[in-house]
Scaffold this motif. Sequence first.
Motif, PDB file in Angstrom:
ATOM      1  N   LEU A  85       6.814 -12.003  -9.605  1.00  0.00           N
ATOM      2  CA  LEU A  85       6.525 -13.350  -9.091  1.00  0.00           C
ATOM      3  C   LEU A  85       6.048 -13.159  -7.664  1.00  0.00           C
ATOM      4  O   LEU A  85       6.809 -12.681  -6.820  1.00  0.00           O
ATOM      5  CB  LEU A  85       7.796 -14.203  -9.110  1.00  0.00           C
ATOM      6  CG  LEU A  85       8.536 -14.282 -10.446  1.00  0.00           C
ATOM      7  CD1 LEU A  85       9.858 -15.020 -10.286  1.00  0.00           C
ATOM      8  CD2 LEU A  85       7.668 -14.974 -11.501  1.00  0.00           C
ATOM      9  N   SER A  86       4.816 -13.508  -7.395  1.00  0.00           N
ATOM     10  CA  SER A  86       4.248 -13.162  -6.091  1.00  0.00           C
ATOM     11  C   SER A  86       3.769 -14.377  -5.330  1.00  0.00           C
ATOM     12  O   SER A  86       3.021 -15.189  -5.852  1.00  0.00           O
ATOM     13  CB  SER A  86       3.068 -12.207  -6.300  1.00  0.00           C
ATOM     14  OG  SER A  86       2.367 -12.044  -5.094  1.00  0.00           O
ATOM     15  N   GLN A  87       4.198 -14.453  -4.042  1.00  0.00           N
ATOM     16  CA  GLN A  87       3.596 -15.497  -3.212  1.00  0.00           C
ATOM     17  C   GLN A  87       2.601 -14.888  -2.227  1.00  0.00           C
ATOM     18  O   GLN A  87       2.180 -15.526  -1.293  1.00  0.00           O
ATOM     19  CB  GLN A  87       4.642 -16.394  -2.533  1.00  0.00           C
ATOM     20  CG  GLN A  87       5.586 -15.773  -1.530  1.00  0.00           C
ATOM     21  CD  GLN A  87       6.884 -15.330  -2.154  1.00  0.00           C
ATOM     22  OE1 GLN A  87       6.913 -14.738  -3.225  1.00  0.00           O
ATOM     23  NE2 GLN A  87       7.987 -15.579  -1.467  1.00  0.00           N
ATOM     24  N   GLY A  88       2.247 -13.620  -2.425  1.00  0.00           N
ATOM     25  CA  GLY A  88       1.224 -13.063  -1.543  1.00  0.00           C
ATOM     26  C   GLY A  88       1.160 -11.557  -1.512  1.00  0.00           C
ATOM     27  O   GLY A  88       1.274 -10.873  -2.535  1.00  0.00           O
ATOM     28  N   TYR A  89       1.024 -11.047  -0.314  1.00  0.00           N
ATOM     29  CA  TYR A  89       0.712  -9.653  -0.057  1.00  0.00           C
ATOM     30  C   TYR A  89       1.754  -8.683  -0.625  1.00  0.00           C
ATOM     31  O   TYR A  89       1.404  -7.672  -1.221  1.00  0.00           O
ATOM     32  CB  TYR A  89       0.633  -9.488   1.462  1.00  0.00           C
ATOM     33  CG  TYR A  89       0.051  -8.197   1.945  1.00  0.00           C
ATOM     34  CD1 TYR A  89      -1.313  -8.062   2.165  1.00  0.00           C
ATOM     35  CD2 TYR A  89       0.873  -7.105   2.223  1.00  0.00           C
ATOM     36  CE1 TYR A  89      -1.849  -6.882   2.641  1.00  0.00           C
ATOM     37  CE2 TYR A  89       0.343  -5.924   2.705  1.00  0.00           C
ATOM     38  CZ  TYR A  89      -1.018  -5.817   2.904  1.00  0.00           C
ATOM     39  OH  TYR A  89      -1.536  -4.651   3.373  1.00  0.00           O
ATOM     40  N   PHE A  90       3.035  -8.994  -0.437  1.00  0.00           N
ATOM     41  CA  PHE A  90       4.053  -8.023  -0.841  1.00  0.00           C
ATOM     42  C   PHE A  90       4.407  -8.106  -2.324  1.00  0.00           C
ATOM     43  O   PHE A  90       4.886  -7.132  -2.897  1.00  0.00           O
ATOM     44  CB  PHE A  90       5.269  -8.087   0.093  1.00  0.00           C
ATOM     45  CG  PHE A  90       4.907  -7.526   1.449  1.00  0.00           C
ATOM     46  CD1 PHE A  90       4.777  -6.170   1.634  1.00  0.00           C
ATOM     47  CD2 PHE A  90       4.585  -8.368   2.510  1.00  0.00           C
ATOM     48  CE1 PHE A  90       4.370  -5.635   2.853  1.00  0.00           C
ATOM     49  CE2 PHE A  90       4.175  -7.854   3.737  1.00  0.00           C
ATOM     50  CZ  PHE A  90       4.070  -6.481   3.906  1.00  0.00           C
ATOM     51  N   GLY A  91       4.113  -9.236  -2.954  1.00  0.00           N
ATOM     52  CA  GLY A  91       4.218  -9.312  -4.408  1.00  0.00           C
ATOM     53  C   GLY A  91       3.114  -8.465  -5.024  1.00  0.00           C
ATOM     54  O   GLY A  91       3.322  -7.717  -5.989  1.00  0.00           O
ATOM     55  N   GLN A  92       1.940  -8.564  -4.412  1.00  0.00           N
ATOM     56  CA  GLN A  92       0.825  -7.741  -4.904  1.00  0.00           C
ATOM     57  C   GLN A  92       1.158  -6.264  -4.759  1.00  0.00           C
ATOM     58  O   GLN A  92       0.826  -5.441  -5.614  1.00  0.00           O
ATOM     59  CB  GLN A  92      -0.457  -8.075  -4.131  1.00  0.00           C
ATOM     60  CG  GLN A  92      -1.008  -9.447  -4.486  1.00  0.00           C
ATOM     61  CD  GLN A  92      -2.257  -9.807  -3.689  1.00  0.00           C
ATOM     62  OE1 GLN A  92      -2.594  -9.154  -2.710  1.00  0.00           O
ATOM     63  NE2 GLN A  92      -2.911 -10.887  -4.085  1.00  0.00           N
ATOM     64  N   ARG A  93       1.870  -5.925  -3.687  1.00  0.00           N
ATOM     65  CA  ARG A  93       2.256  -4.515  -3.506  1.00  0.00           C
ATOM     66  C   ARG A  93       3.196  -4.061  -4.624  1.00  0.00           C
ATOM     67  O   ARG A  93       3.113  -2.935  -5.096  1.00  0.00           O
ATOM     68  CB  ARG A  93       2.911  -4.318  -2.135  1.00  0.00           C
ATOM     69  CG  ARG A  93       3.463  -2.910  -1.968  1.00  0.00           C
ATOM     70  CD  ARG A  93       3.792  -2.570  -0.554  1.00  0.00           C
ATOM     71  NE  ARG A  93       2.586  -2.568   0.264  1.00  0.00           N
ATOM     72  CZ  ARG A  93       2.555  -2.156   1.537  1.00  0.00           C
ATOM     73  NH1 ARG A  93       3.648  -1.706   2.099  1.00  0.00           N
ATOM     74  NH2 ARG A  93       1.439  -2.183   2.221  1.00  0.00           N
ATOM     75  N   MET A  94       4.094  -4.951  -5.042  1.00  0.00           N
ATOM     76  CA  MET A  94       5.003  -4.609  -6.150  1.00  0.00           C
ATOM     77  C   MET A  94       4.186  -4.243  -7.390  1.00  0.00           C
ATOM     78  O   MET A  94       4.477  -3.274  -8.080  1.00  0.00           O
ATOM     79  CB  MET A  94       5.848  -5.823  -6.516  1.00  0.00           C
ATOM     80  CG  MET A  94       7.231  -5.897  -6.061  1.00  0.00           C
ATOM     81  SD  MET A  94       8.255  -4.460  -6.192  1.00  0.00           S
ATOM     82  CE  MET A  94       9.622  -5.063  -5.252  1.00  0.00           C
ATOM     83  N   ALA A  95       3.162  -5.063  -7.640  1.00  0.00           N
ATOM     84  CA  ALA A  95       2.310  -4.811  -8.797  1.00  0.00           C
ATOM     85  C   ALA A  95       1.570  -3.481  -8.627  1.00  0.00           C
ATOM     86  O   ALA A  95       1.420  -2.709  -9.578  1.00  0.00           O
ATOM     87  CB  ALA A  95       1.326  -5.962  -8.974  1.00  0.00           C
ATOM     88  N   GLN A  96       1.146  -3.207  -7.402  1.00  0.00           N
ATOM     89  CA  GLN A  96       0.442  -1.931  -7.152  1.00  0.00           C
ATOM     90  C   GLN A  96       1.363  -0.736  -7.414  1.00  0.00           C
ATOM     91  O   GLN A  96       0.934   0.295  -7.917  1.00  0.00           O
ATOM     92  CB  GLN A  96      -0.056  -1.864  -5.700  1.00  0.00           C
ATOM     93  CG  GLN A  96      -1.229  -2.783  -5.413  1.00  0.00           C
ATOM     94  CD  GLN A  96      -1.470  -2.944  -3.906  1.00  0.00           C
ATOM     95  OE1 GLN A  96      -0.640  -2.576  -3.080  1.00  0.00           O
ATOM     96  NE2 GLN A  96      -2.613  -3.509  -3.571  1.00  0.00           N
ATOM     97  N   ILE A  97       2.624  -0.890  -7.062  1.00  0.00           N
ATOM     98  CA  ILE A  97       3.578   0.215  -7.291  1.00  0.00           C
ATOM     99  C   ILE A  97       3.755   0.421  -8.801  1.00  0.00           C
ATOM    100  O   ILE A  97       3.714   1.550  -9.299  1.00  0.00           O
ATOM    101  CB  ILE A  97       4.937  -0.071  -6.601  1.00  0.00           C
ATOM    102  CG1 ILE A  97       4.752  -0.092  -5.074  1.00  0.00           C
ATOM    103  CG2 ILE A  97       5.995   0.965  -7.000  1.00  0.00           C
ATOM    104  CD1 ILE A  97       5.964  -0.563  -4.290  1.00  0.00           C
ATOM    105  N   ALA A  98       3.917  -0.689  -9.526  1.00  0.00           N
ATOM    106  CA  ALA A  98       4.050  -0.591 -10.989  1.00  0.00           C
ATOM    107  C   ALA A  98       2.820   0.122 -11.558  1.00  0.00           C
ATOM    108  O   ALA A  98       2.930   1.050 -12.374  1.00  0.00           O
ATOM    109  CB  ALA A  98       4.201  -1.983 -11.590  1.00  0.00           C
ATOM    110  N   GLU A  99       1.668  -0.303 -11.087  1.00  0.00           N
ATOM    111  CA  GLU A  99       0.393   0.278 -11.531  1.00  0.00           C
ATOM    112  C   GLU A  99       0.363   1.784 -11.260  1.00  0.00           C
ATOM    113  O   GLU A  99      -0.002   2.587 -12.124  1.00  0.00           O
ATOM    114  CB  GLU A  99      -0.719  -0.422 -10.719  1.00  0.00           C
ATOM    115  CG  GLU A  99      -2.118  -0.100 -11.117  1.00  0.00           C
ATOM    116  CD  GLU A  99      -2.679  -1.118 -12.089  1.00  0.00           C
ATOM    117  OE1 GLU A  99      -2.469  -2.325 -11.895  1.00  0.00           O
ATOM    118  OE2 GLU A  99      -3.329  -0.665 -13.050  1.00  0.00           O
TER     119      GLU A  99
END
Length: 381
Positions: A85-99
């Motif tokens: 669940l992302s409200q911005g930059y650091f949610g996107q980072r979570m997705a990048q780590i998963a990726e």
Amino acid sequence: MQTEKLLLIPGPTPIHPRILNSLSSPTISHVSPIFVAEFKEALSNLKKIVFCKDGEPFIVAGTGTLAMEMALLNSVDKGGKILVLSQGYFGQRMAQIAEAFGLKYDLIECEWGKAVLPEVLEKSLSETKYEAVVSTHVDTCTGGCAPVKDYAEVLKNHESIYIIDGVCATGGIEERMDDWNVDVILTAAQKCFGVPPGLAMLVVSKKGLEKRKTLKAIPAFYSDWLRWLPIMKDPSKYFSTPCVNEIRAFCESTKIVLEEGLEKRFSRHALMARAIRAALIELGFTFFTEKPFLADTLSVVNYPEGIEDTSFRTLYYENGVVVAGGLGETTGRVFRLGHMGNISVSQVYFALEALEKTLSALEYKFDPGSGLKAAKTVLRG
Ligand code: PMP
């Protein structure tokens, strides 16, 4: 000449003299009784700060990003799926780590300045089975604070591991692990704890640790909770050399947090946020973050017509205060002002006086003294 500036970026935050003092003491052995006792105290205090009785705390050298990585790698199987669940930059980072680790994930984003609503989480959970659900408590880029307690309510009847990124919240905004059934709170030293960057911290619930034990091989060595667990239970044991001075300083910071009292500390953060925002509104500023999602730890402030990012921040710096610019799509459009950790009322007044001085020099039209007056009215109740 003024050499020391008031650091009001959203982390690192100003360092309390007691913490500085601790950092400057000679490095002692990482297996000495003094250090082992302080490490234990830091771990135990960390649990108290997130209202956790039975979970396991972890403190390792690293930063928030390492804590994010550790949380994901120890909570999900290769085949399982994560919901971010992302409200911005650091949610996107979570997705990048998963990726980066080849983990499957769904990313739910919202407009920057808002947060994903609990109804959206509820709908996703009714459609897909997730091994873990991850939320950034406060996104340090957008200033958006997620309704993490409401997410907890939605997650109550689900098996998913609930992970909260508390890097910009833990120790400044309430996070109740046990009451909300949170499985992992991950955080870092440099924000509400007011310690220089250098530590990754997590508290993991019994359920979270049981889940890790069911995962066979995870793509991690230093980040593997099971390698660290014996050290966290008995810090006289060795896995990888702990950063002695940083952990001693963190221990001191947890004492400061607990001496202030958690409820009082959360209320102080809320009050300071209100006071600073009252001043900014009085001076004609608006916020990037929408009102229901404003966080108590930082303000993301839109530049009014005629104020240019670099000249504003350069002049504000010369007047004694360091604030941050925008990140990603907000670059040049906003400045970010941190108001978390161990900052004092006099530091808030200093920052506002310096702001008015900066605005005057930029020939911005405002009523001199009005910002400071508005803040004082809030702070004096
Ligand atoms: N999560 C959040 C919410 C953050 O604000 C940050 C850092 N600003 C991070 C994660 C990453 O932490 P670090 O920069 O310490 O790696």
